[in-house]
Design a protein around this motif. Structure first.
Motif, PDB file in Angstrom:
ATOM      1  N   ASP A  33     -12.291 -16.856   0.221  1.00 28.30           N
ATOM      2  CA  ASP A  33     -12.063 -16.314  -1.120  1.00 28.30           C
ATOM      3  C   ASP A  33     -10.569 -16.303  -1.401  1.00 28.30           C
ATOM      4  OD1 ASP A  33     -12.300 -15.151  -3.551  1.00 28.30           O
ATOM      5  OD2 ASP A  33     -12.747 -13.149  -2.785  1.00 28.30           O
ATOM      6  N   TYR A  35      -9.314 -16.344  -4.667  1.00 30.26           N
ATOM      7  CA  TYR A  35      -9.026 -15.808  -5.991  1.00 30.26           C
ATOM      8  C   TYR A  35      -8.948 -14.281  -6.004  1.00 30.26           C
ATOM      9  CZ  TYR A  35      -9.432 -14.764 -10.922  1.00 30.26           C
ATOM     10  OH  TYR A  35      -9.218 -14.270 -12.164  1.00 30.26           O
ATOM     11  N   THR A  36      -9.891 -13.603  -5.390  1.00 31.48           N
ATOM     12  CA  THR A  36      -9.994 -12.150  -5.484  1.00 31.48           C
ATOM     13  C   THR A  36      -8.770 -11.408  -4.944  1.00 31.48           C
ATOM     14  OG1 THR A  36     -12.378 -12.318  -5.356  1.00 31.48           O
ATOM     15  CG2 THR A  36     -11.434 -10.182  -4.914  1.00 31.48           C
ATOM     16  N   SER A  38      -5.726 -12.194  -4.972  1.00 29.57           N
ATOM     17  CA  SER A  38      -4.556 -12.338  -5.837  1.00 29.57           C
ATOM     18  C   SER A  38      -4.660 -11.494  -7.105  1.00 29.57           C
ATOM     19  CB  SER A  38      -4.350 -13.805  -6.205  1.00 29.57           C
ATOM     20  OG  SER A  38      -5.446 -14.274  -6.953  1.00 29.57           O
ATOM     21  N   VAL A  39      -5.856 -11.129  -7.549  1.00 26.25           N
ATOM     22  CA  VAL A  39      -6.024 -10.351  -8.776  1.00 26.25           C
ATOM     23  C   VAL A  39      -6.532  -8.940  -8.510  1.00 26.25           C
ATOM     24  CG1 VAL A  39      -6.388 -12.374 -10.196  1.00 26.25           C
ATOM     25  CG2 VAL A  39      -8.339 -11.214  -9.205  1.00 26.25           C
ATOM     26  N   ARG A  40      -6.751  -8.583  -7.250  1.00 27.10           N
ATOM     27  CA  ARG A  40      -7.317  -7.270  -6.930  1.00 27.10           C
ATOM     28  C   ARG A  40      -6.410  -6.142  -7.409  1.00 27.10           C
ATOM     29  NH1 ARG A  40      -8.325  -6.984  -1.033  1.00 27.10           N
ATOM     30  NH2 ARG A  40      -9.912  -8.469  -1.589  1.00 27.10           N
ATOM     31  N   LEU A  42      -4.581  -6.048  -9.983  1.00 29.71           N
ATOM     32  CA  LEU A  42      -4.572  -5.941 -11.436  1.00 29.71           C
ATOM     33  C   LEU A  42      -5.697  -5.055 -11.944  1.00 29.71           C
ATOM     34  CD1 LEU A  42      -3.855  -9.663 -12.317  1.00 29.71           C
ATOM     35  CD2 LEU A  42      -2.247  -7.755 -12.264  1.00 29.71           C
ATOM     36  N   PHE A  43      -6.794  -4.924 -11.183  1.00 30.45           N
ATOM     37  CA  PHE A  43      -7.953  -4.154 -11.610  1.00 30.45           C
ATOM     38  C   PHE A  43      -8.080  -2.835 -10.876  1.00 30.45           C
ATOM     39  CE2 PHE A  43      -9.105  -8.630 -12.337  1.00 30.45           C
ATOM     40  CZ  PHE A  43      -9.143  -8.570 -13.711  1.00 30.45           C
ATOM     41  N   ASP A  44      -7.060  -2.413 -10.175  1.00 27.72           N
ATOM     42  CA  ASP A  44      -7.111  -1.172  -9.427  1.00 27.72           C
ATOM     43  C   ASP A  44      -6.956  -0.003 -10.391  1.00 27.72           C
ATOM     44  OD1 ASP A  44      -5.250   0.183  -6.616  1.00 27.72           O
ATOM     45  OD2 ASP A  44      -7.269   0.554  -7.355  1.00 27.72           O
TER      46      ASP A  44
END
Length: 70
Positions: A33, A35-36, A38-40, A42-44
């Motif tokens: 994985d 992708y996840t 690198s963007v984790r 941002l959604f925290d």
């Protein structure tokens, strides 16, 4: 001149160790994985809203968004 052969042998040994570590990490799935992670971040959610949401879910109430004073 003989130190050159020692350094070449040592460098081949270190390169082999890194190759072994890379192959082992690929086989264990560390690169599956990409992708996840690198963007984790941002959604925290902030800790205050996350804790009130979890408490509301356990009590059966609708989650309320509290203002974050930080």
């Amino acid at each position: 001149m003989s130190v050159l052969f020692v350094l070449i042998g040592a460098s081949v040994l270190v390169a082999g160790a890194f190759l072994f570590a890379f192959i082992r990490s690929v086989r264990t799935g560390q690169y599956d994985d990409q992708y996840t992670p690198s963007v984790r971040m941002l959604f925290d959610e902030p800790s205050g809203i996350a804790s009130s949401t979890q408490q509301s879910k356990t009590n059966g109430e609708a989650p309320t968004a509290e203002p974050n004073n930080h």
